[in-house]
Every structure is written in C-alpha cells, then in structure tokens.
Design a protein around this motif. Sequence first.
Motif, PDB file in Angstrom:
ATOM      1  N   ALA A  25       0.844  -1.203   0.000  1.00  0.00           N
ATOM      2  CA  ALA A  25       0.000   0.000   0.000  1.00  0.00           C
ATOM      3  C   ALA A  25       0.877   1.250   0.000  1.00  0.00           C
ATOM      4  N   ASP A  26       0.392   2.292  -0.663  1.00  0.00           N
ATOM      5  CA  ASP A  26       1.092   3.573  -0.655  1.00  0.00           C
ATOM      6  C   ASP A  26       0.251   4.592   0.105  1.00  0.00           C
ATOM      7  N   ARG A  27       0.728   5.812   0.156  1.00  0.00           N
ATOM      8  CA  ARG A  27       0.047   6.892   0.887  1.00  0.00           C
ATOM      9  C   ARG A  27      -1.375   7.114   0.361  1.00  0.00           C
ATOM     10  N   ALA A  28      -1.568   7.031  -0.948  1.00  0.00           N
ATOM     11  CA  ALA A  28      -2.904   7.224  -1.531  1.00  0.00           C
ATOM     12  C   ALA A  28      -3.867   6.133  -1.053  1.00  0.00           C
ATOM     13  N   ASP A  29      -3.386   4.897  -0.947  1.00  0.00           N
ATOM     14  CA  ASP A  29      -4.230   3.811  -0.438  1.00  0.00           C
ATOM     15  C   ASP A  29      -4.631   4.079   1.007  1.00  0.00           C
ATOM     16  N   LEU A  30      -3.658   4.488   1.836  1.00  0.00           N
ATOM     17  CA  LEU A  30      -3.962   4.772   3.241  1.00  0.00           C
ATOM     18  C   LEU A  30      -4.942   5.928   3.372  1.00  0.00           C
ATOM     19  N   ARG A  31      -4.786   6.959   2.550  1.00  0.00           N
ATOM     20  CA  ARG A  31      -5.714   8.097   2.589  1.00  0.00           C
ATOM     21  C   ARG A  31      -7.123   7.642   2.205  1.00  0.00           C
ATOM     22  N   LEU A  32      -7.232   6.885   1.116  1.00  0.00           N
ATOM     23  CA  LEU A  32      -8.537   6.411   0.666  1.00  0.00           C
ATOM     24  C   LEU A  32      -9.205   5.563   1.741  1.00  0.00           C
ATOM     25  N   LEU A  33      -8.467   4.610   2.305  1.00  0.00           N
ATOM     26  CA  LEU A  33      -9.047   3.715   3.305  1.00  0.00           C
ATOM     27  C   LEU A  33      -9.358   4.434   4.612  1.00  0.00           C
ATOM     28  N   THR A  34      -8.492   5.348   5.021  1.00  0.00           N
ATOM     29  CA  THR A  34      -8.758   6.114   6.243  1.00  0.00           C
ATOM     30  C   THR A  34     -10.058   6.884   6.113  1.00  0.00           C
ATOM     31  N   PRO A  55      -4.617  11.550  11.834  1.00  0.00           N
ATOM     32  CA  PRO A  55      -3.783  12.491  11.089  1.00  0.00           C
ATOM     33  C   PRO A  55      -2.815  11.740  10.164  1.00  0.00           C
ATOM     34  N   PRO A  56      -2.520  12.292   9.032  1.00  0.00           N
ATOM     35  CA  PRO A  56      -2.848  13.637   8.573  1.00  0.00           C
ATOM     36  C   PRO A  56      -4.095  13.680   7.691  1.00  0.00           C
ATOM     37  N   PHE A  57      -4.865  12.585   7.642  1.00  0.00           N
ATOM     38  CA  PHE A  57      -5.902  12.472   6.623  1.00  0.00           C
ATOM     39  C   PHE A  57      -7.284  12.989   6.991  1.00  0.00           C
ATOM     40  N   ALA A  58      -7.784  12.725   8.181  1.00  0.00           N
ATOM     41  CA  ALA A  58      -9.167  13.127   8.467  1.00  0.00           C
ATOM     42  C   ALA A  58      -9.497  12.956   9.944  1.00  0.00           C
ATOM     43  N   THR A  69     -19.151  22.218  20.748  1.00  0.00           N
ATOM     44  CA  THR A  69     -19.281  23.113  19.591  1.00  0.00           C
ATOM     45  C   THR A  69     -17.982  23.790  19.201  1.00  0.00           C
ATOM     46  N   ARG A  70     -17.017  23.846  20.104  1.00  0.00           N
ATOM     47  CA  ARG A  70     -15.738  24.441  19.723  1.00  0.00           C
ATOM     48  C   ARG A  70     -14.659  23.989  20.693  1.00  0.00           C
ATOM     49  N   GLY A  71     -13.423  24.087  20.237  1.00  0.00           N
ATOM     50  CA  GLY A  71     -12.320  23.637  21.056  1.00  0.00           C
ATOM     51  C   GLY A  71     -12.168  22.132  21.021  1.00  0.00           C
ATOM     52  N   THR A  72     -11.353  21.616  21.886  1.00  0.00           N
ATOM     53  CA  THR A  72     -11.118  20.178  21.951  1.00  0.00           C
ATOM     54  C   THR A  72     -12.319  19.497  22.579  1.00  0.00           C
ATOM     55  N   PRO A  73     -12.843  18.468  21.945  1.00  0.00           N
ATOM     56  CA  PRO A  73     -13.998  17.767  22.505  1.00  0.00           C
ATOM     57  C   PRO A  73     -13.627  17.016  23.779  1.00  0.00           C
ATOM     58  N   PRO A  74     -14.608  16.679  24.594  1.00  0.00           N
ATOM     59  CA  PRO A  74     -14.326  15.992  25.855  1.00  0.00           C
ATOM     60  C   PRO A  74     -13.863  14.547  25.663  1.00  0.00           C
ATOM     61  N   ALA A  75     -14.095  13.974  24.501  1.00  0.00           N
ATOM     62  CA  ALA A  75     -13.679  12.600  24.226  1.00  0.00           C
ATOM     63  C   ALA A  75     -12.957  12.572  22.875  1.00  0.00           C
ATOM     64  N   VAL A  76     -11.727  12.062  22.889  1.00  0.00           N
ATOM     65  CA  VAL A  76     -10.909  12.061  21.680  1.00  0.00           C
ATOM     66  C   VAL A  76     -10.231  10.704  21.524  1.00  0.00           C
ATOM     67  N   ILE A  77     -10.218  10.232  20.288  1.00  0.00           N
ATOM     68  CA  ILE A  77      -9.471   9.036  19.911  1.00  0.00           C
ATOM     69  C   ILE A  77      -8.508   9.468  18.826  1.00  0.00           C
ATOM     70  N   GLU A  78      -7.254   9.044  18.941  1.00  0.00           N
ATOM     71  CA  GLU A  78      -6.291   9.376  17.901  1.00  0.00           C
ATOM     72  C   GLU A  78      -5.432   8.164  17.600  1.00  0.00           C
ATOM     73  N   THR A  79      -5.191   7.954  16.315  1.00  0.00           N
ATOM     74  CA  THR A  79      -4.342   6.865  15.868  1.00  0.00           C
ATOM     75  C   THR A  79      -3.746   7.216  14.514  1.00  0.00           C
ATOM     76  N   ASP A  80      -2.820   6.420  14.067  1.00  0.00           N
ATOM     77  CA  ASP A  80      -2.204   6.635  12.755  1.00  0.00           C
ATOM     78  C   ASP A  80      -2.999   5.868  11.687  1.00  0.00           C
ATOM     79  N   PRO A  81      -2.813   6.203  10.413  1.00  0.00           N
ATOM     80  CA  PRO A  81      -3.582   5.557   9.349  1.00  0.00           C
ATOM     81  C   PRO A  81      -3.420   4.035   9.301  1.00  0.00           C
ATOM     82  N   GLU A  82      -2.219   3.524   9.478  1.00  0.00           N
ATOM     83  CA  GLU A  82      -2.004   2.081   9.417  1.00  0.00           C
ATOM     84  C   GLU A  82      -2.801   1.363  10.504  1.00  0.00           C
ATOM     85  N   THR A  83      -2.778   1.918  11.702  1.00  0.00           N
ATOM     86  CA  THR A  83      -3.532   1.324  12.811  1.00  0.00           C
ATOM     87  C   THR A  83      -5.018   1.420  12.555  1.00  0.00           C
TER      88      THR A  83
END
Length: 119
Positions: A25-34, A55-58, A69-83
């Motif tokens: 897979a390349d970056r375009a594949d990861l972006r599409l799947l993400t 990040p960095p996709f969506a 409605t603004r600022g950092t939400p009270p619940a956040v999940i973050e991971t990389d595209p591969e994960t």
Amino acid sequence: MPSRLRPADPGAVEAAVARVSRGTADRADLRLLTKHFLAVLEARAPGRSVEVRVPPFAAVQVIEGVRHTRGTPPAVIETDPETWVALATGGLAWADALESGRALASGERTDLSSYLPLA
C-alpha cells in the motif's frame, strides 16, 4: 452540518485493502481507506460526542451524547492511518491497539470495540 467524508467506491476499497494486506500500500491507499472507514464509522455511530482523529488524513465526530461546539472535545481518539485501517478491517483488536499505545483514547464513550471491524 453534513459530513465531508463519503464511503469510497467498493472496487477501489477492495483493491486498496488487498495492497495493504500484501504490504504494498502507498500513501494514496492509506488516505482512501482512512477516509472511507471514517465515513463508515460516522454512518454507523452518528453523533458528535467523540472525535476520532487519524492524522494527517481526516477526523470525524461520532457517537451520540454530549455535543461540543468548539475547542477540543471531551472525548478524543487518535491513531495513525495504518492502525486505523488494521482496526477497521479486523487485523487489530481495539483492546490491543489501546494496550500497545497504537491508539490513544480519552474521555467517555471512546470504546470503539462494538463498532469494529467496519469492513
């Protein structure tokens, strides 16, 4: 506010998943799947109480509950595209992603195990 993300063409998703499983897979594949799998999650878990960031996709806001409605939400999940792709396709369990630090989750309603895999 309507989502900017839309599920991708099934043929394109299938081809990209195949490349991921072969390790080509390349970056375009990861972006599409993400973006595709975030759109699927958004459809299956509508709401605005949890922000899922790949990040960095969506990023999307999902799961019913207290809306921010603004600022950092009270619940956040973050991971990389591969994960994220591994979680969405069933190649990685939610608990394992958290335990290994491949996914970070803070706040209420951040357990995605009942929504995953998405494929």
